[in-house]
Design a protein around this motif. Structure first.
Motif, short mmCIF file in Angstrom:
data_model
loop_
_atom_site.label_atom_id
_atom_site.label_comp_id
_atom_site.label_asym_id
_atom_site.label_seq_id
_atom_site.Cartn_x
_atom_site.Cartn_y
_atom_site.Cartn_z
N PRO A 53 0.79 -1.81 -0.24
CA PRO A 53 -0.30 0.01 0.07
C PRO A 53 0.53 0.95 -0.02
N ASP A 54 1.78 1.06 0.62
CA ASP A 54 2.76 2.82 0.71
C ASP A 54 3.74 3.13 -0.87
N MET A 55 3.23 2.03 -1.37
CA MET A 55 3.57 1.81 -2.68
C MET A 55 3.42 2.73 -3.62
N LYS A 56 1.52 3.57 -3.93
CA LYS A 56 1.00 4.38 -4.13
C LYS A 56 0.53 3.30 -5.65
N LYS A 57 0.52 2.75 -5.81
CA LYS A 57 0.62 1.96 -7.35
C LYS A 57 -1.07 0.61 -7.07
N ARG A 58 -1.15 0.08 -7.97
CA ARG A 58 -1.79 -0.94 -8.23
C ARG A 58 -2.11 -1.28 -9.05
#
Length: 91
Positions: A53-58
């Motif tokens: 979640p902290d990578m700000k990617k999906r």
């Protein structure tokens, strides 16, 4: 050595036997398969990228931005059972 359709088929078969002996292959073997396999429907590429979640990617959005042609996306978050308290596991 004359390059004939039979020789091309023999080379393709040898590459496929090496590559498709496992469901997981290296990037180099994938490159060889895409370059040598005349029928792209002989195999399916499945991308199941997932990010913390902290990578700000999906994964689905990244897949839409850039992917190998004809590949598919498998979203583990869609398949997780709603009653399962373990994230990212199959129901």
């Amino acid at each position: 050595l004359t390059y004939t359709p039979q020789l091309k088929q023999q080379q393709t078969t040898m590459v496929e036997e090496k590559i498709f002996s496992s469901p997981l292959i290296s990037a180099s073997d994938l490159h060889d398969a895409l370059a040598s396999t005349p029928t792209p429907n002989k195999f399916k590429l499945i991308n199941s990228s997932w990010y913390m979640p902290d990578m700000k990617k999906r994964g689905p959005e990244e897949f839409t931005k850039e992917r190998i042609p004809n590949s598919l996306f498998f979203d583990i978050d869609v398949c997780v059972g709603p009653s399962n308290n373990l994230p990212h596991t199959y129901p």
